[in-house]
Write an enzyme that holds these catalytic residues in place. Structure first.
Site, PDB file in Angstrom:
ATOM      1  N   SER A 170      -7.111  -6.524  -8.843  1.00  0.00           N
ATOM      2  CA  SER A 170      -8.340  -6.333  -9.274  1.00  0.00           C
ATOM      3  C   SER A 170      -9.351  -7.667  -9.394  1.00  0.00           C
ATOM      4  O   SER A 170     -10.491  -7.546  -9.178  1.00  0.00           O
ATOM      5  CB  SER A 170      -8.367  -5.612 -10.727  1.00  0.00           C
ATOM      6  OG  SER A 170      -7.796  -4.410 -10.847  1.00  0.00           O
TER       7      SER A 170
ATOM      8  N   LYS B 256       0.886  -1.181   0.084  1.00  0.00           N
ATOM      9  CA  LYS B 256      -0.050  -0.037  -0.021  1.00  0.00           C
ATOM     10  C   LYS B 256       1.015   1.314   0.188  1.00  0.00           C
ATOM     11  O   LYS B 256       2.157   1.067   0.178  1.00  0.00           O
ATOM     12  CB  LYS B 256      -0.982  -0.114   1.053  1.00  0.00           C
ATOM     13  CG  LYS B 256      -2.138  -0.966   1.057  1.00  0.00           C
ATOM     14  CD  LYS B 256      -2.901  -0.870  -0.189  1.00  0.00           C
ATOM     15  CE  LYS B 256      -3.725   0.248  -0.070  1.00  0.00           C
ATOM     16  NZ  LYS B 256      -4.386   0.333  -1.272  1.00  0.00           N
TER      17      LYS B 256
ATOM     18  N   ASP C  62      -9.934   3.507  -4.175  1.00  0.00           N
ATOM     19  CA  ASP C  62      -8.382   3.940  -4.157  1.00  0.00           C
ATOM     20  C   ASP C  62      -8.162   5.081  -5.159  1.00  0.00           C
ATOM     21  O   ASP C  62      -7.197   5.623  -4.921  1.00  0.00           O
ATOM     22  CB  ASP C  62      -7.651   3.087  -4.584  1.00  0.00           C
ATOM     23  CG  ASP C  62      -7.280   1.954  -3.399  1.00  0.00           C
ATOM     24  OD1 ASP C  62      -6.914   2.403  -2.338  1.00  0.00           O
ATOM     25  OD2 ASP C  62      -6.699   0.659  -3.556  1.00  0.00           O
TER      26      ASP C  62
ATOM     27  N   HIS D 157      -1.562   5.368  -5.958  1.00  0.00           N
ATOM     28  CA  HIS D 157      -2.827   6.062  -6.122  1.00  0.00           C
ATOM     29  C   HIS D 157      -2.731   7.494  -5.706  1.00  0.00           C
ATOM     30  O   HIS D 157      -3.660   7.820  -5.102  1.00  0.00           O
ATOM     31  CB  HIS D 157      -3.934   5.215  -5.494  1.00  0.00           C
ATOM     32  CG  HIS D 157      -4.189   4.033  -5.828  1.00  0.00           C
ATOM     33  ND1 HIS D 157      -4.661   3.465  -7.066  1.00  0.00           N
ATOM     34  CD2 HIS D 157      -3.856   2.649  -5.004  1.00  0.00           C
ATOM     35  CE1 HIS D 157      -4.691   2.023  -7.132  1.00  0.00           C
ATOM     36  NE2 HIS D 157      -4.208   1.674  -6.118  1.00  0.00           N
TER      37      HIS D 157
ATOM     38  N   ALA E  84     -10.615   0.468   1.390  1.00  0.00           N
ATOM     39  CA  ALA E  84      -9.617   1.111   0.249  1.00  0.00           C
ATOM     40  C   ALA E  84      -8.896  -0.076   0.256  1.00  0.00           C
ATOM     41  O   ALA E  84      -7.970  -0.020  -0.926  1.00  0.00           O
ATOM     42  CB  ALA E  84      -9.172   2.062   0.824  1.00  0.00           C
ATOM     43  N   ASN E  85      -8.692  -1.074   0.778  1.00  0.00           N
ATOM     44  CA  ASN E  85      -7.744  -2.283   0.632  1.00  0.00           C
ATOM     45  C   ASN E  85      -8.460  -3.632   0.904  1.00  0.00           C
ATOM     46  O   ASN E  85      -8.009  -4.416   1.686  1.00  0.00           O
ATOM     47  CB  ASN E  85      -6.376  -2.205   1.616  1.00  0.00           C
ATOM     48  CG  ASN E  85      -6.866  -2.258   3.012  1.00  0.00           C
ATOM     49  OD1 ASN E  85      -7.887  -2.113   3.470  1.00  0.00           O
ATOM     50  ND2 ASN E  85      -5.887  -2.895   3.763  1.00  0.00           N
TER      51      ASN E  85
ATOM     52  N   GLU F 125       0.193   0.565  -9.949  1.00  0.00           N
ATOM     53  CA  GLU F 125      -1.125   0.745 -10.990  1.00  0.00           C
ATOM     54  C   GLU F 125      -1.084   1.480 -12.280  1.00  0.00           C
ATOM     55  O   GLU F 125      -1.847   1.433 -12.994  1.00  0.00           O
ATOM     56  CB  GLU F 125      -2.180   1.651 -10.018  1.00  0.00           C
ATOM     57  CG  GLU F 125      -1.958   2.973  -9.732  1.00  0.00           C
ATOM     58  CD  GLU F 125      -1.100   3.352  -8.648  1.00  0.00           C
ATOM     59  OE1 GLU F 125      -0.905   4.453  -8.378  1.00  0.00           O
ATOM     60  OE2 GLU F 125      -0.380   2.435  -7.848  1.00  0.00           O
TER      61      GLU F 125
ATOM     62  N   LEU G 267     -12.231   2.316 -13.657  1.00  0.00           N
ATOM     63  CA  LEU G 267     -10.777   2.715 -13.384  1.00  0.00           C
ATOM     64  C   LEU G 267     -10.509   3.571 -14.665  1.00  0.00           C
ATOM     65  O   LEU G 267     -10.437   2.943 -15.750  1.00  0.00           O
ATOM     66  CB  LEU G 267     -10.086   1.614 -13.133  1.00  0.00           C
ATOM     67  CG  LEU G 267      -8.624   1.943 -13.230  1.00  0.00           C
ATOM     68  CD1 LEU G 267      -8.129   2.255 -11.861  1.00  0.00           C
ATOM     69  CD2 LEU G 267      -7.600   0.618 -13.328  1.00  0.00           C
TER      70      LEU G 267
END
Length: 370
Positions: free
Chosen positions: A134, A75, A270, A96, A299-300, A118, A240
């Site tokens: 994902s 993260k 995110d 992010h 968020a995770n 990402e 996304l």
């Protein structure tokens, strides 16, 4: 190269950026790997396993950051880590940036090299380091959504797949990418009545060919979304735009179109969320309610299944980590366009347009730094 693997300190984040198997591969090339003690415990990997793979164990996060040339994480760094990252240090993780300006400015200030999982991108526009998480998040979105549809958790009290003589729940999925596809497969497998929306007609044709009979495809537009919201029980936001802030497809006023107890799961949280009322939550407090609508915005999400997630992530990141370690970040990014696209911030300068646009920051040409 000296490579550091700190323990993730974000709320309920149990993944680790490198498995013992990955550490052994890096050690084979003569790299020094330093792993913070208990960094892998949440994913089921002990310090002993790392040591047997050739890694060294350090007692605290400060030691790992202080000794390493490259930091590999899962993260984005949180505030406690900002001051530990130093000038010219390479940080390879999910960032992010476009969704959180304080992080962006902190990484600009410390003049590190930020290479974001990402935005590593292949020629076919696929995102190889985002795909595994994902896939996990897409499947989990339906698993969690089904749970929060239960009445004790403030949902509508509907069983996703129904039973003989009772219609199943209706699931609406916004976005037909990796997350949306995996969510649709999961929801369909549980017997739900599924509709998946996207703005790409070729993508909808593809999905119509591969999906089971209980999955319908529908062109995405504001009009069509508004038309479907009143009749659906679980809505999954799976939109996304690589490296940029997600667009709001469900606005605050649309909540009034939904039935009380409808569940919203925003996997795009995110990147700022594709639901306007989305605010990041944690596994500790995963949901909140606005206008009688249940919001799940963790968020995770993959952090809840860390064993699966860690193995899936390392499978994808290790080949790139090896290139960075073996060649150094400059040469690796010169030779591999996929890695080059992962560069977001270099020594205080933003080199990824989506991040520059998000906060109206100057954009610099990445080639000037290679």
């Amino acid at each position: 190269m000296i490579i550091g693997v700190p323990k993730e300190i974000k709320n309920n984040e149990n993944r680790v950026a490198l498995t013992p198997s990955g550490a052994k591969e890096l050690a084979k090339y003569g790299h020094d790997i330093y792993v913070q003690t208990n960094a892998g415990s949440g994913s089921g990997f002990s310090d002993t396993q790392y040591e047997e793979a050739g890694a060294n164990i350090l007692p605290d996060i400060k030691s790992v950051y202080g000794r390493s040339e490259m930091i590999i994480k899962v993260k984005e760094p949180i505030q406690e880590e900002y001051g530990l990252i130093r000038e010219d240090q390479l940080v390879f993780t999910y960032f992010h940036f476009a969704s959180y300006e304080p992080l962006t400015r902190a990484m600009i200030d410390n003049k590190s090299i930020c290479l974001a999982y990402e935005t590593v991108e292949k020629e076919d526009r696929s995102l190889p380091l985002l795909i595994p998480m994902s896939e996990v998040a897409g499947r989990m979105s339906v698993q969690e959504g089904a749970k929060y549809l239960e009445k004790p958790l403030k949902g509508r009290g509907i069983l996703l797949g129904g039973v003989p003589g009772v219609r199943p729940a209706k699931v609406l999925i916004l976005g037909g990418g990796i997350v949306g596809t995996q969510a649709a497969i999961m929801a369909a497998g549980l017997g739900a009545d599924v509709t998946i929306m996207d703005i790409s007609l070729p993508r909808l044709r593809y999905l119509a060919d591969i999906m089971p009979a209980n999955v319908n495809t529908y062109m995405s537009s504001e009009y069509n979304i508004r038309e479907l919201l009143p009749s659906h029980d679980l809505i999954v936001g799976a939109v996304l735009i690589p490296g940029a802030k997600a667009p709001h497809l469900i606005t605050r006023d649309m909540l009034k179109l939904m039935r009380p107890g409808t569940v919203l799961v925003d996997v795009a949280v995110d990147q700022g969320g594709c639901i306007e009322t989305c605010e990041p939550t944690t596994h500790e407090n995963p949901t909140y309610i606005i206008d009688d609508i249940v919001h799940y915005c963790v968020a995770n999400m993959p952090g809840a299944v860390p064993y699966t997630s860690t193995l899936a992530l390392t499978n994808a990141t290790l080949p790139y980590a090896l290139q960075l370690a073996n060649k150094g970040w400059k040469k690796a990014c010169q030779e591999n366009k996929e890695l080059k696209l992962g560069l977001n911030i270099i020594k205080g300068d933003v080199v990824y347009k989506g991040v520059s646009d998000a906060f109206d920051l100057p954009h610099h040409n990445v080639d000037n730094y290679l």
